[in-house]
Scaffold this motif. Structure first.
Motif, PDB file in Angstrom:
ATOM      1  N   TRP A 197       0.693  -1.138  -0.169  1.00 49.13           N
ATOM      2  CA  TRP A 197       0.100  -0.039  -0.007  1.00 49.13           C
ATOM      3  C   TRP A 197       0.792   1.338  -0.125  1.00 49.13           C
ATOM      4  O   TRP A 197       0.532   2.439  -0.612  1.00 49.13           O
ATOM      5  N   ALA A 198       1.954   1.227   0.815  1.00 49.21           N
ATOM      6  CA  ALA A 198       2.853   2.317   0.630  1.00 49.21           C
ATOM      7  C   ALA A 198       3.523   2.763  -0.645  1.00 49.21           C
ATOM      8  O   ALA A 198       3.483   3.809  -1.201  1.00 49.21           O
ATOM      9  N   LEU A 199       3.824   1.532  -1.473  1.00 49.28           N
ATOM     10  CA  LEU A 199       4.102   1.735  -2.888  1.00 49.28           C
ATOM     11  C   LEU A 199       2.977   2.283  -3.847  1.00 49.28           C
ATOM     12  O   LEU A 199       3.133   3.074  -4.670  1.00 49.28           O
ATOM     13  N   ARG A 200       1.879   1.785  -3.339  1.00 45.65           N
ATOM     14  CA  ARG A 200       0.601   2.313  -4.238  1.00 45.65           C
ATOM     15  C   ARG A 200       0.402   3.700  -4.149  1.00 45.65           C
ATOM     16  O   ARG A 200       0.140   4.434  -4.981  1.00 45.65           O
ATOM     17  N   THR A 201       0.289   4.065  -2.549  1.00 45.73           N
ATOM     18  CA  THR A 201      -0.024   5.658  -2.360  1.00 45.73           C
ATOM     19  C   THR A 201       1.079   6.498  -2.774  1.00 45.73           C
ATOM     20  O   THR A 201       0.693   7.467  -2.908  1.00 45.73           O
ATOM     21  N   ALA A 202       2.487   5.643  -3.101  1.00 46.31           N
ATOM     22  CA  ALA A 202       3.435   6.641  -3.600  1.00 46.31           C
ATOM     23  C   ALA A 202       3.435   6.941  -5.327  1.00 46.31           C
ATOM     24  O   ALA A 202       4.230   7.644  -5.787  1.00 46.31           O
TER      25      ALA A 202
END
Length: 432
Positions: A22-27
């Motif tokens: 999710w951190a990669l997605r929201t980045a």
């Protein structure tokens, strides 16, 4: 960039990957999680895109009936007495430095057979490589046992990183076995080299260990030399669930949570402490006890008056109000307890070579830091042992103080959001 996560059949392993995904997605990066069809619903409930690879595994039936093979998985015989303390008395506890059968090479061979037969049959490789060729990821992040992901990364020219749960079991075994590979052989190479050859690729150590390893485990869990570790805070993810209102009501006396973990529940793995033993241990405890055990785990056990049994409650909601947490040493349970500074009592389950999944290292590490108690393996566990362990934790305020100190250390570790730039840089450096 495009990032492909590859998980093994257990929800606990998937849940370790979700916060980083999710951190990669929201980045702003594209993310897909690939796993066996058995996990398709669990992946969908994370809110992230998923793709099923390979055939249904039906892990519960497989574990119940044994893995069909000419070379079946061998169970660690184990010494029921366990190691001794300096006085020569049996502690009933395993030691992380021990190898099953006294031989790391035999243990590596057993791990390879288990992963190959139970988790990732050959059809999974072609299926995942086909998807990777179609989607073209820049980075593939795999569970340490999800070796089809490593092959797919090599075939399509993506960077490959592993994401461990806690103990780097494969890293430790390969470090211990390395000097003997020339004479005794390498079971992982024997398995993967012909598969890589079909795609015109060669085997090297980075296929097994990745170019780097993302580690959500505390530094005191231990890591073998020769592996590039990128530390990340282990943010607990419990999956979607409704939280009952009573969880948020302040308890009138000390609250204790007991669980046996979702991996053993999902796959009906044997060897855990009986529910009746757990309940007997807390029957006369001056505490409110929350037992997250479902009907199958409870069986015919009698519920004491001070125990509330619930099928599931998110630990991220329950543990802030708890004074102690009894669990099997699973990675999700550990992350939740560290997040909220709760003293822990560890009772590892004894299936397969359990210590290599982390509970033994976790238990000893917590004891050494005064933030928990290693109550002994389930083969030596009794209600009296757990009762004494709980009383030690609840009566001695130093356990809570030390658990709070570990919470501060964990929260100082880079979060999943914080490590995204490092992953972008490493991907650019290691993508062929």
């Amino acid at each position: 960039m495009r990032v492909l996560f590859v998980t093994n059949p257990f929800r606990a392993h998937l849940y370790v990957q979700v916060p980083l995904a999710w951190a990669l997605r929201t980045a702003g990066h594209e993310v897909v999680i690939a796993g066996p069809p058995d996990l398709a619903d669990a992946i969908a409930r994370t809110g992230l895109p998923g793709v099923a690879i390979g055939d249904m595994l039906n892990l519960e039936a497989m574990m119940a009936g044994g893995v069909p093979s000419d070379d079946p998985i061998r169970m660690t015989p184990g010494d029921p007495a366990g190691p001794c303390d300096p006085r020569g008395l049996s502690t009933g506890k395993s030691v992380q430095g021990d190898f099953g059968w006294g031989d790391p090479h035999i243990e590596l061979e057993d791990l390879t057979v288990g992963v190959r037969m139970a988790f990732f049959p050959e059809s999974t490789f072609d299926d995942l490589v086909g998807f990777a060729r179609q989607w073209k990821p820049d980075l593939v992040i795999t569970d340490p046992t999800a070796l089809p992901g490593a092959v797919a990364a090599r075939v399509v020219g993506a960077a490959h990183a592993r994401m461990t749960l806690n103990v780097d079991r494969i890293g430790q075994l390969r470090a211990a076995c390395g000097p003997r590979f020339d004479t005794a052989g390498d079971p992982m190479r024997d398995w993967l080299e012909p598969i890589l050859g079909r795609y015109g690729c060669e085997f090297d150590e980075s296929v097994v260990l990745g170019k780097w390893t993302i580690s959500p485990a505390p530094s005191w869990i231990g890591q073998p030399d020769g592996v590039h570790y990128v530390p990340v805070r282990g943010v607990p993810f419990n999956g979607p669930a409704a939280t009952p209102r009573w969880v948020y009501e302040p308890p009138t006396r000390k609250r204790v949570c007991i669980t046996q973990g979702i991996s053993h529940r999902d796959a009906t793995l044997s060897g855990g402490s009986s529910a009746q033993d757990l309940l007997d241990a807390v029957a006369d405890l001056d505490a409110e006890v929350i037992a997250t055990l479902n009907a199958q785990q409870l069986g015919s056990a009698t519920l004491p008056d001070n125990v509330r049994a619930v099928d599931f409650v998110p630990f991220t909601s329950l543990l802030p109000s708890c004074s102690a947490f009894v669990h099997e040493g699973g990675v999700g349970s550990l992350a939740s307890a560290l997040e909220y500074g709760v003293p822990q009592i560890i009772v590892p389950n004894d299936f397969k070579v359990e210590k290599w999944w982390g509970p033994v290292a976790i238990a000893h590490g917590l004891e050494e830091r005064g933030a928990g108690v290693y109550a002994g393996n389930s083969t030596t566990f009794t209600a009296d042992v757990l009762r004494d362990s709980l009383k030690r934790v609840l009566d001695d305020p130093s356990h809570a103080a030390n658990a709070a100190r570990l919470r501060t250390e964990v929260r100082a570790t880079p979060s999943p959001n914080d490590v995204v730039p490092a992953l972008e840089k490493l991907t650019a450096e290691h993508r062929p």
